[in-house]
Design a protein around this motif. Structure first.
Motif, PDB file in Angstrom:
ATOM      1  N   ALA A  22       0.829  -1.205   0.000  1.00 18.82           N
ATOM      2  CA  ALA A  22       0.000   0.000   0.000  1.00 18.82           C
ATOM      3  C   ALA A  22       0.864   1.256   0.000  1.00 18.82           C
ATOM      4  CB  ALA A  22      -0.946  -0.013   1.196  1.00 18.82           C
ATOM      5  N   ALA A  23       1.909   1.272   0.810  1.00 17.74           N
ATOM      6  CA  ALA A  23       2.782   2.444   0.877  1.00 17.74           C
ATOM      7  C   ALA A  23       3.499   2.675  -0.450  1.00 17.74           C
ATOM      8  CB  ALA A  23       3.791   2.285   2.006  1.00 17.74           C
ATOM      9  N   HIS A  24       4.002   1.609  -1.036  1.00 14.79           N
ATOM     10  CA  HIS A  24       4.750   1.738  -2.286  1.00 14.79           C
ATOM     11  C   HIS A  24       3.838   2.183  -3.438  1.00 14.79           C
ATOM     12  CE1 HIS A  24       7.878   1.026  -5.220  1.00 14.79           C
ATOM     13  NE2 HIS A  24       6.999   0.343  -5.939  1.00 14.79           N
ATOM     14  N   LEU A  25       2.724   1.495  -3.613  1.00 12.12           N
ATOM     15  CA  LEU A  25       1.824   1.853  -4.706  1.00 12.12           C
ATOM     16  C   LEU A  25       1.145   3.195  -4.453  1.00 12.12           C
ATOM     17  CD1 LEU A  25       0.162  -1.582  -5.569  1.00 12.12           C
ATOM     18  CD2 LEU A  25       2.052  -0.430  -6.730  1.00 12.12           C
ATOM     19  N   GLY A  26       1.065   3.602  -3.193  1.00  5.68           N
ATOM     20  CA  GLY A  26       0.438   4.865  -2.831  1.00  5.68           C
ATOM     21  C   GLY A  26       1.150   6.087  -3.386  1.00  5.68           C
ATOM     22  N   ARG A  27       2.335   5.900  -3.916  1.00  3.73           N
ATOM     23  CA  ARG A  27       3.037   7.002  -4.571  1.00  3.73           C
ATOM     24  C   ARG A  27       2.411   7.343  -5.920  1.00  3.73           C
ATOM     25  NH1 ARG A  27       8.862   4.282  -3.621  1.00  3.73           N
ATOM     26  NH2 ARG A  27       8.739   4.207  -1.352  1.00  3.73           N
ATOM     27  N   ARG A  28       1.683   6.381  -6.494  1.00  2.02           N
ATOM     28  CA  ARG A  28       1.113   6.567  -7.833  1.00  2.02           C
ATOM     29  C   ARG A  28      -0.415   6.480  -7.888  1.00  2.02           C
ATOM     30  NH1 ARG A  28       4.821   8.484 -11.436  1.00  2.02           N
ATOM     31  NH2 ARG A  28       6.795   7.465 -11.063  1.00  2.02           N
ATOM     32  N   ARG A  41      -7.133  -1.235   0.463  1.00  2.00           N
ATOM     33  CA  ARG A  41      -7.754  -1.043  -0.851  1.00  2.00           C
ATOM     34  C   ARG A  41      -6.762  -0.337  -1.767  1.00  2.00           C
ATOM     35  NH1 ARG A  41     -12.586  -1.109  -3.354  1.00  2.00           N
ATOM     36  NH2 ARG A  41     -13.192   0.660  -4.626  1.00  2.00           N
ATOM     37  N   LEU A  42      -6.803  -0.702  -3.040  1.00  2.31           N
ATOM     38  CA  LEU A  42      -5.977  -0.111  -4.085  1.00  2.31           C
ATOM     39  C   LEU A  42      -6.922   0.411  -5.162  1.00  2.31           C
ATOM     40  CD1 LEU A  42      -3.552  -3.168  -4.438  1.00  2.31           C
ATOM     41  CD2 LEU A  42      -3.166  -1.122  -3.052  1.00  2.31           C
ATOM     42  N   VAL A  43      -6.769   1.668  -5.549  1.00  3.98           N
ATOM     43  CA  VAL A  43      -7.641   2.241  -6.577  1.00  3.98           C
ATOM     44  C   VAL A  43      -6.780   2.625  -7.773  1.00  3.98           C
ATOM     45  CG1 VAL A  43      -9.340   4.017  -7.135  1.00  3.98           C
ATOM     46  CG2 VAL A  43      -9.225   3.096  -4.806  1.00  3.98           C
ATOM     47  N   PHE A  44      -6.885   1.839  -8.829  1.00  2.96           N
ATOM     48  CA  PHE A  44      -6.146   2.061 -10.065  1.00  2.96           C
ATOM     49  C   PHE A  44      -7.006   2.863 -11.037  1.00  2.96           C
ATOM     50  CE2 PHE A  44      -4.468  -1.903  -8.313  1.00  2.96           C
ATOM     51  CZ  PHE A  44      -3.108  -1.706  -8.424  1.00  2.96           C
ATOM     52  N   HIS A 114       4.549   0.767 -15.569  1.00  2.00           N
ATOM     53  CA  HIS A 114       3.265   0.101 -15.739  1.00  2.00           C
ATOM     54  C   HIS A 114       2.166   0.698 -14.866  1.00  2.00           C
ATOM     55  CE1 HIS A 114       5.712  -1.989 -12.789  1.00  2.00           C
ATOM     56  NE2 HIS A 114       4.598  -2.137 -12.120  1.00  2.00           N
ATOM     57  N   LEU A 115       2.500   1.521 -13.889  1.00  2.00           N
ATOM     58  CA  LEU A 115       1.477   2.145 -13.046  1.00  2.00           C
ATOM     59  C   LEU A 115       0.826   3.316 -13.761  1.00  2.00           C
ATOM     60  CD1 LEU A 115       3.162   2.245  -9.537  1.00  2.00           C
ATOM     61  CD2 LEU A 115       1.353   0.743 -10.323  1.00  2.00           C
ATOM     62  N   GLN A 116       1.590   4.022 -14.574  1.00  2.00           N
ATOM     63  CA  GLN A 116       1.060   5.202 -15.231  1.00  2.00           C
ATOM     64  C   GLN A 116       0.110   4.860 -16.365  1.00  2.00           C
ATOM     65  OE1 GLN A 116       4.577   7.252 -16.332  1.00  2.00           O
ATOM     66  NE2 GLN A 116       4.952   8.044 -14.285  1.00  2.00           N
ATOM     67  N   HIS A 117       0.365   3.791 -17.070  1.00  2.00           N
ATOM     68  CA  HIS A 117      -0.443   3.453 -18.234  1.00  2.00           C
ATOM     69  C   HIS A 117      -0.715   1.963 -18.284  1.00  2.00           C
ATOM     70  CE1 HIS A 117       0.268   7.470 -19.698  1.00  2.00           C
ATOM     71  NE2 HIS A 117       1.545   7.295 -19.502  1.00  2.00           N
ATOM     72  N   PRO A 118      -1.527   1.429 -17.329  1.00  2.00           N
ATOM     73  CA  PRO A 118      -1.804  -0.014 -17.369  1.00  2.00           C
ATOM     74  C   PRO A 118      -2.400  -0.413 -18.704  1.00  2.00           C
ATOM     75  CG  PRO A 118      -2.629   0.941 -15.330  1.00  2.00           C
ATOM     76  CD  PRO A 118      -2.191   2.083 -16.223  1.00  2.00           C
TER      77      PRO A 118
END
Length: 120
Positions: A22-28, A41-44, A114-118
């Motif tokens: 969560a902390a790592h992906l929370g940057r994006r 929860r993760l919101v892509f 891959h986070l910016q443009h899945p």
């Protein structure tokens, strides 16, 4: 059409890995992690994910458009298995028998592309 994929990742430290993810992906993306309940929860841009820490496992779910589901699985799994490389974590997604896959850490990953443009 929205599809769902689930994985049960065996680990003695599910809270630690969920919090780190969560902390790592929370940057994006938007993420939440509640240490008390053991849920996050993760919101892509093209879907959502959930994390639940249970005794001996981290339960993961991703939901999204059928055409983007593999991208969501990939993002979550690649980061998690890299964090847990020492513990040899494996993420095995379950949609249907033909679509299931296992992800291992690859040192050549570019962690944010891959986070910016899945799905791009």
């Amino acid at each position: 059409m929205t599809t769902r994929s689930q994985a049960r990742v065996a680990t003695d430290r599910p809270h630690r890995y969920a919090k780190q993810l969560a902390a790592h992906l929370g940057r994006r993306i938007e993420t939440t992690w509640d240490e008390e309940t053991g849920h996050g929860r993760l919101v892509f841009p093209h879907g959502t994910g959930t994390m639940a820490a249970t005794p001996g496992a981290l339960l993961l779910t991703v939901e999204g458009d059928a055409q983007r589901l593999a991208d969501l699985e990939d993002v979550v799994a690649r980061h998690l298995v890299c964090f847990g490389a020492k513990d040899e974590l494996l993420v095995h997604w379950q949609r249907n028998p033909a679509a299931a896959g296992t992800t291992r850490c690859q040192e050549t990953d570019t962690p944010t592309d891959h986070l910016q443009h899945p799905g791009a």
